[in-house]
Scaffold this motif. Structure first.
Motif, PDB file in Angstrom:
ATOM      1  N   ILE A   1      66.966  82.445  33.960  1.00 42.23           N
ATOM      2  CA  ILE A   1      66.072  81.560  34.680  1.00 42.23           C
ATOM      3  C   ILE A   1      65.761  82.164  36.049  1.00 42.23           C
ATOM      4  N   ALA A   2      64.492  82.146  36.433  1.00 48.39           N
ATOM      5  CA  ALA A   2      64.079  82.800  37.674  1.00 48.39           C
ATOM      6  C   ALA A   2      64.460  82.008  38.911  1.00 48.39           C
ATOM      7  N   ARG A   3      64.458  80.679  38.787  1.00 47.96           N
ATOM      8  CA  ARG A   3      64.758  79.839  39.951  1.00 47.96           C
ATOM      9  C   ARG A   3      65.630  78.659  39.557  1.00 47.96           C
ATOM     10  N   ILE A   4      66.563  78.337  40.429  1.00 47.59           N
ATOM     11  CA  ILE A   4      67.357  77.117  40.290  1.00 47.59           C
ATOM     12  C   ILE A   4      67.174  76.311  41.573  1.00 47.59           C
ATOM     13  N   ARG A   5      66.679  75.085  41.405  1.00 43.18           N
ATOM     14  CA  ARG A   5      66.480  74.207  42.552  1.00 43.18           C
ATOM     15  C   ARG A   5      67.439  73.024  42.432  1.00 43.18           C
ATOM     16  N   LEU A   6      67.945  72.571  43.555  1.00 39.80           N
ATOM     17  CA  LEU A   6      68.826  71.406  43.574  1.00 39.80           C
ATOM     18  C   LEU A   6      68.037  70.172  43.968  1.00 39.80           C
ATOM     19  N   SER A   7      68.272  69.070  43.282  1.00 41.38           N
ATOM     20  CA  SER A   7      67.696  67.814  43.734  1.00 41.38           C
ATOM     21  C   SER A   7      68.581  67.247  44.837  1.00 41.38           C
ATOM     22  N   SER A   8      68.435  65.991  45.167  1.00 45.32           N
ATOM     23  CA  SER A   8      69.157  65.381  46.279  1.00 45.32           C
ATOM     24  C   SER A   8      70.667  65.627  46.188  1.00 45.32           C
ATOM     25  N   LEU A   9      71.252  66.080  47.300  1.00 47.90           N
ATOM     26  CA  LEU A   9      72.674  66.428  47.329  1.00 47.90           C
ATOM     27  C   LEU A   9      73.310  65.844  48.585  1.00 47.90           C
ATOM     28  N   GLU A  10      74.372  65.075  48.416  1.00 52.68           N
ATOM     29  CA  GLU A  10      75.075  64.501  49.558  1.00 52.68           C
ATOM     30  C   GLU A  10      75.776  65.593  50.363  1.00 52.68           C
ATOM     31  N   LEU A  11      75.809  65.416  51.687  1.00 50.70           N
ATOM     32  CA  LEU A  11      76.339  66.443  52.589  1.00 50.70           C
ATOM     33  C   LEU A  11      77.771  66.834  52.234  1.00 50.70           C
ATOM     34  N   ASN A  12      78.610  65.867  51.863  1.00 51.58           N
ATOM     35  CA  ASN A  12      80.018  66.177  51.624  1.00 51.58           C
ATOM     36  C   ASN A  12      80.247  67.013  50.368  1.00 51.58           C
ATOM     37  N   TYR A  13      79.205  67.223  49.550  1.00 59.05           N
ATOM     38  CA  TYR A  13      79.336  68.084  48.374  1.00 59.05           C
ATOM     39  C   TYR A  13      78.687  69.457  48.585  1.00 59.05           C
ATOM     40  N   LEU A  14      78.176  69.694  49.793  1.00 64.59           N
ATOM     41  CA  LEU A  14      77.622  71.006  50.102  1.00 64.59           C
ATOM     42  C   LEU A  14      78.773  71.908  50.553  1.00 64.59           C
ATOM     43  N   SER A  15      79.568  72.332  49.578  1.00 64.30           N
ATOM     44  CA  SER A  15      80.805  73.073  49.824  1.00 64.30           C
ATOM     45  C   SER A  15      80.507  74.483  50.338  1.00 64.30           C
ATOM     46  N   PRO A  16      81.497  75.148  50.948  1.00 62.24           N
ATOM     47  CA  PRO A  16      81.307  76.539  51.382  1.00 62.24           C
ATOM     48  C   PRO A  16      80.850  77.449  50.234  1.00 62.24           C
TER      49      PRO A  16
END
Length: 469
Positions: A220-235
């Motif tokens: 797949i050429a692109r992977i986009r994320l839909s809405s993501l809560e801040l606390n799951y934006l891990s390092p």
């Protein structure tokens, strides 16, 4: 008879609903049914409803009435979150023939197929049509990876209608993505009620691990994320966005309020300082990153100072897009017990102020991209050599090309100017070189992740496997 059966799937609300509607549409077409608009007077109509606000309830009821009118005595199936919350009300509406709770949504097509088999005998699936399958993906295909949420936000009714977090299996997701690549899909959007919860119930890894597997095991050429809560934006997840160009430079992170007091009352799981720290880190390390967010005005107890803090924070971060909502009372949510209601006129004024600010910030972000080379996914042929495409950082660009392009092509475009809200550019490279099936040299644009120009050898063999269903 199969060829004469017309159907419609109409949906409201979130991307999870859209992903579910897309899947039902594809599956019904595979049974030989003809997809039409409501104006095409379908024999069968499925309404996928929403109940996140009072306005969503009204829209759901209006859409159901429209469906009943256009089906003229045919089958009207209602599902989705409003159907979960107001099942008895909807059952009492003349013309609603079936009701499915969210947890039973997967049974809808199964039951339709069973009914068709009862009338027509043995039913054989049609061979899939590549062009039609691609049309149904809306260029950027929505891939549902989980549903349900137990976040416990004080204003939100979703947990009571979607249930606890439940993840799809990794193999199932991989199979769906491979099936989308087969007809030529270039971009997937990972979606769900709360995608940060992915894997917590199955032990198959978290969201970052899922993305890593998709990058390694699919083309797949692109992977986009839909809405993501801040606390799951891990390092780990942040590093994937920073380092891998196949992960889109666009993050939608709900903020809701710029006041710590309001965030506490809303039962949000972060502070203003934590939000600023993470978003500014991402902006510094990912040039061209587009940040969008959700904002709520009029939550019980919101003062003018709370609202001013929100406006100040929004300006400081410099979001590329704002989604502004007025607080809407939802039965059974903790917010109802807070009191201190905000007047409707005040909600409307604050909403207008934020939307006007959002328009200015959106224009500012577009202007920062002038002179940049963006890879666009072609969405529309506007005629006379003009096309419209979507960039990985979520800019819709109108551009000129000396050669014919097609919906779903990837094209490198130099952004030349903004004209009001429109972004304009011109083609600077051949369309979609990765589909050529030969070794090619790709010259990366000057605004790559490390900010320097480089060349690399790429191998993108054409897919030949059959789609699995």
């Amino acid at each position: 008879m199969k060829g004469r059966i017309r159907f419609n799937v109409s949906t409201l609300g979130c991307r999870t609903n859209l992903a579910e509607a897309d899947r039902m549409t594809k599956e019904l077409e595979m049974l030989g049914l003809e997809h039409v608009t409501l104006e095409g007077n379908p024999h069968l109509c499925i309404i996928n409803t929403c109940t996140v606000t009072q306005q969503s309830d009204r829209k759901s009821r209006h859409l159901i009435r429209q469906a009943i009118s256009h089906t003229k005595g045919g089958e009207v199936i209602v599902t989705g979150c409003y159907a979960d919350r107001q099942a008895e009300l909807l059952r009492s509406i003349p013309g609603v023939t079936s009701l499915y709770r969210n947890q039973d949504k997967e049974k809808i097509v199964v039951d339709i197929r069973r009914e068709l088999e009862r009338w027509e005998g043995s039913l054989t699936l049609k061979a899939p049509d590549r062009r039609r399958v691609l049309e149904l993906t809306h260029t950027r295909a929505l891939v549902k990876i989980q549903e349900g949420c137990d976040q416990g936000c004080a204003y939100c009714i979703v947990p009571s209608v979607r249930g606890k977090p439940r993840s799809l299996g990794l193999d199932q997701i991989l199979q769906e993505v491979e099936g989308l690549i087969w007809p030529g899909c270039k971009e997937i959007v990972l979606t769900g009620t709360n995608i940060g919860k992915f894997g917590q119930d199955t032990g198959e890894g978290d969201l970052a691990e899922l993305i890593k597997v998709l990058l390694e095991r699919t083309e797949i050429a692109r992977i986009r994320l839909s809405s993501l809560e801040l606390n799951y934006l891990s390092p780990h997840l942040r590093s994937l966005v920073m380092e891998d160009r196949r992960v889109c430079r666009h993050l939608h992170i709900p903020l809701q309020s710029g006041s710590d007091e309001m965030l506490r009352k809303m039962n949000r799981s972060y502070t203003v300082d934590q939000f600023v720290e993470i978003t500014q880190e991402m902006q510094e390390k990912v040039p061209g990153l587009a940040l969008s967010t959700d904002l709520m005005v009029g939550f019980p107890g919101e003062t003018e100072r709370d609202f001013e803090l929100t406006c100040e924070l929004v300006r400081k971060i410099g979001f590329a897009r704002l989604h502004v909502f007025k607080f809407s009372e939802r039965p059974g949510t903790p917010a109802l017990a807070l009191g201190e209601k905000v007047e409707e006129e005040t909600k409307s004024r604050r909403s207008r102020c934020l939307m006007e600010l959002g328009e200015k910030l959106a224009l500012n972000f577009k202007q920062t991209q002038v002179g940049q080379i963006l890879e666009l996914l072609v969405e529309k042929d506007s005629g006379e050599g003009r096309y419209i495409g979507m960039s990985d950082n979520y800019l819709r660009v109108s551009f000129w090309s000396p050669r014919a392009l097609h919906r779903g092509d990837l094209a490198r475009v130099l952004v030349k100017a903004t004209r009001g809200a429109e972004v304009q550019g011109e083609l600077v490279a051949s369309p979609d070189p990765r589909a050529a099936g030969t070794a090619i040299t790709v010259v990366e644009p000057i605004n790559n992740r490390q900010g320097e120009q480089r060349c690399k050898e790429s191998w993108w063999p054409r897919r030949t496997q059959e789609r699995r269903f």
